[in-house]
Design an enzyme around this catalytic site. Structure first.
Site, PDB file in Angstrom:
ATOM      1  N   CYS A   2      54.512  49.854  76.058  1.00  0.00           N
ATOM      2  CA  CYS A   2      54.920  51.244  75.951  1.00  0.00           C
ATOM      3  C   CYS A   2      56.411  51.348  76.272  1.00  0.00           C
ATOM      4  O   CYS A   2      56.886  50.816  77.261  1.00  0.00           O
ATOM      5  CB  CYS A   2      54.180  52.187  76.877  1.00  0.00           C
ATOM      6  SG  CYS A   2      52.424  52.248  76.567  1.00  0.00           S
ATOM      7  N   ARG A  27      58.212  47.602  71.949  1.00  0.00           N
ATOM      8  CA  ARG A  27      57.368  47.653  73.150  1.00  0.00           C
ATOM      9  C   ARG A  27      55.960  48.171  72.860  1.00  0.00           C
ATOM     10  O   ARG A  27      55.069  48.089  73.700  1.00  0.00           O
ATOM     11  CB  ARG A  27      58.010  48.583  74.165  1.00  0.00           C
ATOM     12  CG  ARG A  27      58.955  47.856  75.058  1.00  0.00           C
ATOM     13  CD  ARG A  27      59.253  48.713  76.242  1.00  0.00           C
ATOM     14  NE  ARG A  27      59.752  47.912  77.305  1.00  0.00           N
ATOM     15  CZ  ARG A  27      59.085  47.673  78.423  1.00  0.00           C
ATOM     16  NH1 ARG A  27      57.905  48.176  78.629  1.00  0.00           N
ATOM     17  NH2 ARG A  27      59.631  46.935  79.357  1.00  0.00           N
ATOM     18  N   TRP A  70      51.581  51.578  73.307  1.00  0.00           N
ATOM     19  CA  TRP A  70      50.729  50.427  73.054  1.00  0.00           C
ATOM     20  C   TRP A  70      49.415  50.775  73.735  1.00  0.00           C
ATOM     21  O   TRP A  70      49.344  50.867  74.957  1.00  0.00           O
ATOM     22  CB  TRP A  70      51.334  49.167  73.658  1.00  0.00           C
ATOM     23  CG  TRP A  70      50.589  47.915  73.285  1.00  0.00           C
ATOM     24  CD1 TRP A  70      50.713  47.182  72.146  1.00  0.00           C
ATOM     25  CD2 TRP A  70      49.586  47.253  74.072  1.00  0.00           C
ATOM     26  NE1 TRP A  70      49.849  46.116  72.161  1.00  0.00           N
ATOM     27  CE2 TRP A  70      49.146  46.132  73.326  1.00  0.00           C
ATOM     28  CE3 TRP A  70      49.011  47.498  75.304  1.00  0.00           C
ATOM     29  CZ2 TRP A  70      48.169  45.266  73.799  1.00  0.00           C
ATOM     30  CZ3 TRP A  70      48.031  46.633  75.772  1.00  0.00           C
ATOM     31  CH2 TRP A  70      47.620  45.522  75.024  1.00  0.00           C
ATOM     32  N   ASN A  96      54.042  54.518  81.545  1.00  0.00           N
ATOM     33  CA  ASN A  96      53.890  53.123  81.139  1.00  0.00           C
ATOM     34  C   ASN A  96      53.163  52.404  82.256  1.00  0.00           C
ATOM     35  O   ASN A  96      53.660  52.367  83.381  1.00  0.00           O
ATOM     36  CB  ASN A  96      55.268  52.488  80.900  1.00  0.00           C
ATOM     37  CG  ASN A  96      55.146  51.015  80.557  1.00  0.00           C
ATOM     38  OD1 ASN A  96      54.119  50.565  80.070  1.00  0.00           O
ATOM     39  ND2 ASN A  96      56.189  50.256  80.826  1.00  0.00           N
ATOM     40  N   GLY A  97      51.977  51.900  81.962  1.00  0.00           N
ATOM     41  CA  GLY A  97      51.213  51.194  82.990  1.00  0.00           C
ATOM     42  C   GLY A  97      49.742  51.451  82.830  1.00  0.00           C
ATOM     43  O   GLY A  97      49.293  51.950  81.796  1.00  0.00           O
ATOM     44  N   GLU A 464      51.786  26.068  71.409  1.00  0.00           N
ATOM     45  CA  GLU A 464      52.798  27.080  71.101  1.00  0.00           C
ATOM     46  C   GLU A 464      52.850  27.330  69.582  1.00  0.00           C
ATOM     47  O   GLU A 464      52.983  28.475  69.139  1.00  0.00           O
ATOM     48  CB  GLU A 464      54.164  26.616  71.642  1.00  0.00           C
ATOM     49  CG  GLU A 464      55.369  27.428  71.224  1.00  0.00           C
ATOM     50  CD  GLU A 464      55.249  28.924  71.507  1.00  0.00           C
ATOM     51  OE1 GLU A 464      54.369  29.335  72.275  1.00  0.00           O
ATOM     52  OE2 GLU A 464      56.013  29.693  70.915  1.00  0.00           O
ATOM     53  N   LYS A 468      52.434  30.947  67.580  1.00  0.00           N
ATOM     54  CA  LYS A 468      53.422  31.438  66.613  1.00  0.00           C
ATOM     55  C   LYS A 468      52.758  31.778  65.285  1.00  0.00           C
ATOM     56  O   LYS A 468      52.960  32.833  64.714  1.00  0.00           O
ATOM     57  CB  LYS A 468      54.470  30.343  66.396  1.00  0.00           C
ATOM     58  CG  LYS A 468      55.892  30.464  66.648  1.00  0.00           C
ATOM     59  CD  LYS A 468      56.599  31.355  67.554  1.00  0.00           C
ATOM     60  CE  LYS A 468      55.929  32.270  68.475  1.00  0.00           C
ATOM     61  NZ  LYS A 468      56.271  32.183  69.867  1.00  0.00           N
ATOM     62  N   GLU A 471      50.264  34.911  65.648  1.00  0.00           N
ATOM     63  CA  GLU A 471      50.806  36.251  65.865  1.00  0.00           C
ATOM     64  C   GLU A 471      51.626  36.749  64.676  1.00  0.00           C
ATOM     65  O   GLU A 471      51.677  37.948  64.435  1.00  0.00           O
ATOM     66  CB  GLU A 471      51.586  36.361  67.178  1.00  0.00           C
ATOM     67  CG  GLU A 471      52.882  35.622  67.255  1.00  0.00           C
ATOM     68  CD  GLU A 471      53.569  35.759  68.626  1.00  0.00           C
ATOM     69  OE1 GLU A 471      53.356  36.735  69.345  1.00  0.00           O
ATOM     70  OE2 GLU A 471      54.343  34.835  68.957  1.00  0.00           O
ATOM     71  N   HIS A 487      36.704  14.432  69.955  1.00  0.00           N
ATOM     72  CA  HIS A 487      35.671  14.827  70.926  1.00  0.00           C
ATOM     73  C   HIS A 487      35.022  16.163  70.556  1.00  0.00           C
ATOM     74  O   HIS A 487      34.379  16.783  71.394  1.00  0.00           O
ATOM     75  CB  HIS A 487      36.270  14.899  72.331  1.00  0.00           C
ATOM     76  CG  HIS A 487      36.764  13.576  72.827  1.00  0.00           C
ATOM     77  ND1 HIS A 487      35.910  12.548  73.156  1.00  0.00           N
ATOM     78  CD2 HIS A 487      38.022  13.098  73.003  1.00  0.00           C
ATOM     79  CE1 HIS A 487      36.620  11.498  73.531  1.00  0.00           C
ATOM     80  NE2 HIS A 487      37.916  11.808  73.441  1.00  0.00           N
ATOM     81  N   LYS A 580      56.254  43.510  72.701  1.00  0.00           N
ATOM     82  CA  LYS A 580      57.194  42.481  73.155  1.00  0.00           C
ATOM     83  C   LYS A 580      57.037  42.146  74.636  1.00  0.00           C
ATOM     84  O   LYS A 580      56.996  40.986  75.003  1.00  0.00           O
ATOM     85  CB  LYS A 580      58.626  42.928  72.852  1.00  0.00           C
ATOM     86  CG  LYS A 580      59.690  41.911  73.218  1.00  0.00           C
ATOM     87  CD  LYS A 580      59.596  40.661  72.364  1.00  0.00           C
ATOM     88  CE  LYS A 580      60.633  39.622  72.713  1.00  0.00           C
ATOM     89  NZ  LYS A 580      60.255  38.304  72.167  1.00  0.00           N
TER      90      LYS A 580
HETATM   91  O1  M6R Z   1      58.597  38.180  78.309  1.00  0.00           O
HETATM   92  P1  M6R Z   1      57.759  36.988  78.599  1.00  0.00           P
HETATM   93  O2  M6R Z   1      58.400  35.723  78.231  1.00  0.00           O
HETATM   94  O3  M6R Z   1      57.265  36.961  80.030  1.00  0.00           O
HETATM   95  O4  M6R Z   1      56.477  37.175  77.703  1.00  0.00           O
HETATM   96  C1  M6R Z   1      55.368  36.332  77.807  1.00  0.00           C
HETATM   97  C2  M6R Z   1      54.471  36.449  76.606  1.00  0.00           C
HETATM   98  O5  M6R Z   1      53.959  37.734  76.501  1.00  0.00           O
HETATM   99  C3  M6R Z   1      55.211  36.090  75.314  1.00  0.00           C
HETATM  100  O6  M6R Z   1      55.750  34.812  75.375  1.00  0.00           O
HETATM  101  C4  M6R Z   1      54.258  36.176  74.100  1.00  0.00           C
HETATM  102  O7  M6R Z   1      53.298  35.185  74.181  1.00  0.00           O
HETATM  103  C5  M6R Z   1      55.075  36.083  72.802  1.00  0.00           C
HETATM  104  N1  M6R Z   1      54.715  37.153  71.929  1.00  0.00           N
HETATM  105  C6  M6R Z   1      54.838  34.854  72.041  1.00  0.00           C
HETATM  106  O8  M6R Z   1      55.652  34.765  70.929  1.00  0.00           O
END
Ligand code: M6R
Length: 585
Positions: A2, A27, A70, A96-97, A464, A468, A471, A487, A580
């Site tokens: 948010c 956000r 959000w 926000n929260g 990772e 990527k 998402e 396995h 984000k």
């Molecule tokens: O701001 P941060 O690095 O703490 O965020 C952590 C995760 O939310 C962030 O890396 C998320 O997994 C990304 N969208 C991945 O691309």
């Protein structure tokens, strides 16, 4: 999550809030809304969807608040979008929260006759304020902050008050100080075009911003005034624009030509000091979430390989299950782009309570994590706007390497290795390279599943890679330790199943055997690494940088994820359901 922004000044608030809200869209982008105060009346506009897709509709007033949501409690709808009003429509709040005791509080409000219009937890703030208004707006907010549980940032406007009252418990808000005007937002970029002078609000604090007066900061519990320093932010606003690129994600991937180099540029003395603290600590924990968590996981291998040191990695949301191991002499090394991730901040609070020292690798200067850590390394990647983290990842990895090399007493060797990575990344990221990866994406973008395997430091990079791809393209992707495939997961492989194999270190021989096992079952092998092996159906070449291979291997996978997303028509910079910075648990 948010985005929140408020304005107090003598210009029309709604166009300013509209522009700022667009900057905060990363956000959260489920719905948006505005409230202004004019002629002793609260004016409201709300909508479902993205603010950038909505036309601008002016509402009167020079004081206002705005929110981009959000969704947590309640579906995505206009009714659930902020701001929320009290029963009498005299005040409006944005939040926000998450209010953890919301259910109980809501039942009480309903019992006492309040008419709630949404399913959100946030709306109860407006009604609780209404009930406490006998104490005046400022004191009512103080009381409400004592009633609600969980992490929150709240902005309030009221029909008879010429300003904004705001409070912070857990979620960030920052005041921007302009020329006879004030901004208050969840993130600095919201008002950076107007001012780069800021005042930070810490946890447990409130601010009263009244038109024509200097903002007044107060401790919520004690009611004592707090004096604040004016801090100048040296961010360049153009860095936060897309320029000629179609999306922030591709711009940020390409920026890795410079960001790795910028990340290495740290104060040697500070690196040595922290390395010494790591060596002397009674247990070292690495923690972060999502991509930053994968960087920490890679760090576990890096410290083992380079410094021959055992460090523990725990994803932050699982950190509470390890906190029995945290003691006074423990060192907790945290990694975060935003510095505002709730799970991580909780882990830090936990660790600090136990007396542990917290050292952080952060991108956003002045973020909560930066400010609560005992010491911070700023990764200097510049604003990262795409939800998918790219340039922050390699910058975080670079500092992780520096610390591991320094801990082994070989800082200069580490720097040489990273300079080599930076220069070879610069050469690698050219249009021909990008086009080659786009062509591979064309061959697999209709697939339902993609698998990624790697060993050693390339195992966390396989995880990772999966984040990527998922998402950005919404293709189901799964990363495995290459040796684990046999396995169980190998049962998933059928004809044409794409399997990305990350290579580039001493474990290549074994990874290639695993790739052959996949190929024998019909899998399509996409090899990433410096050497071309016969088993590869497609080869994405990466430079040979020895132990630094995870840094150069993740970049082409970022590009592949980007092109898969583009080919599938996905919303690249703002993927569905994500935000984000994840400021809720
Ligand atoms: O701001 P941060 O690095 O703490 O965020 C952590 C995760 O939310 C962030 O890396 C998320 O997994 C990304 N969208 C991945 O691309």
């Amino acid at each position: 999550m948010c985005g929140i922004i408020g304005y107090v000044g003598n210009k029309e608030a709604s166009p300013i809030l509209h522009e700022s809200l667009r900057k905060l869209e990363y956000r959260g982008y489920d719905s948006y809304g505005f409230a202004t105060i004019d002629k002793n009346k609260v004016w409201i506009r709300k909508g479902k969807g993205k603010i950038s897709d909505a036309g601008f509709e002016k509402i009167p007033g020079t004081i206002g608040i705005a929110h981009t949501r959000w969704a947590t409690h309640g579906n995505v709808s206009k009714a659930n979008s902020h701001p929320h009003l009290d029963c009498q429509k005299k005040l409006a709040i944005i939040h926000n929260g998450i209010i953890e005791n919301f259910d109980k509080l809501k039942k009480g409000l309903v019992r006492r006759g309040h008419k709630l219009r949404s399913q959100t937890d946030s709306e109860i703030i407006a009604h609780l304020l209404e009930e406490n208004m006998d104490a005046g707006l400022e004191n009512a907010l103080k009381r409400v902050m004592g009633i609600i549980e969980g992490r929150s940032a709240i902005l309030v406007v009221k029909d008879d008050f010429d300003g904004i009252v705001a409070a912070r418990k857990g979620s960030p808000i920052i005041v921007g100080v302009g020329d006879n005007e004030y901004f208050i937002a969840s993130d600095i970029p919201a008002f950076l075009k107007k001012t780069n002078n800021v005042m930070y609000i810490d946890d447990g604090e409130m601010v009263v911003i009244e038109n024509g007066k200097t903002p007044r900061f107060v401790n919520i519990e004690t009611g004592k005034s707090i004096s604040k320093r004016l801090i100048k932010i040296d961010w360049d606003t153009t860095q936060a624009e897309k320029g000629d690129y179609a999306h922030f994600m591709i711009k940020e991937i390409m920026e890795q030509k410079e960001t790795i180099l910028r990340a290495i540029n740290q104060d040697d003395k500070e690196i040595q000091k922290v390395a010494k603290a790591i060596n002397n600590a009674f247990g070292v924990f690495l923690t972060g979430c999502g991509t930053a968590g994968n960087v920490c996981h890679t760090g576990e291998y890096i410290f083992s390989k380079i410094a021959k040191k055992h460090v523990n990695y725990a994803v932050s949301s699982e950190f509470p299950s390890y906190d029995d191991f945290i003691a006074k002499k423990t060192l907790v090394l945290t990694v975060s782009q935003s510095g505002e991730t709730a799970d991580l901040l909780e882990a830090v609070t936990d660790a600090k309570k136990k007396g542990a020292k917290v050292i952080s690798l952060v991108n956003v200067k002045g973020s909560t994590l930066d400010r609560v850590s005992d010491s911070t390394f700023l990764i200097n990647a510049g604003p990262e706007k795409a939800v998918a983290s790219t340039k922050a990842t390699t910058a975080q990895l670079a500092i992780m390497y520096l610390l591991a090399y320094a801990s082994a007493g070989k800082l200069n060797e580490g720097k040489r290795m990273l300079l080599d990575v930076a220069s070879k990344t610069n050469d690698m990221l050219n249009p021909r390279y990008d086009e080659r990866i786009r062509k591979i994406a064309e061959k697999i973008y209709k697939k339902k599943n993609i698998y990624i395997i790697g060993r050693s430091t390339n195992y966390p990079m396989a995880l990772e890679s999966a984040i990527k791809i998922m998402e950005v393209s919404y293709i189901h992707a799964h990363g495995f330790a290459a040796g684990e495939l046999k396995h169980g997961p190998i049962a998933l492989i059928d004809k044409g199943a794409p399997v990305i194999v990350l290579c580039g270190d001493e474990s290549d021989k074994d990874s290639i055997s695993n790739a052959m096992e996949v190929k024998a079952r019909g899998g399509l092998i996409i090899g990433v690494g410096p050497k071309k092996y016969d088993v590869f159906d497609h080869w994405i070449k990466t430079p040979d940088v020895g132990v630094g291979s995870p840094m150069v291997n993740i970049i082409p996978v970022q590009l592949l994820a980007y092109h898969l997303g583009v080919l599938r028509g996905c919303n690249i910079d703002m993927p569905r359901n994500l935000a984000k910075s994840v400021t809720v648990k």
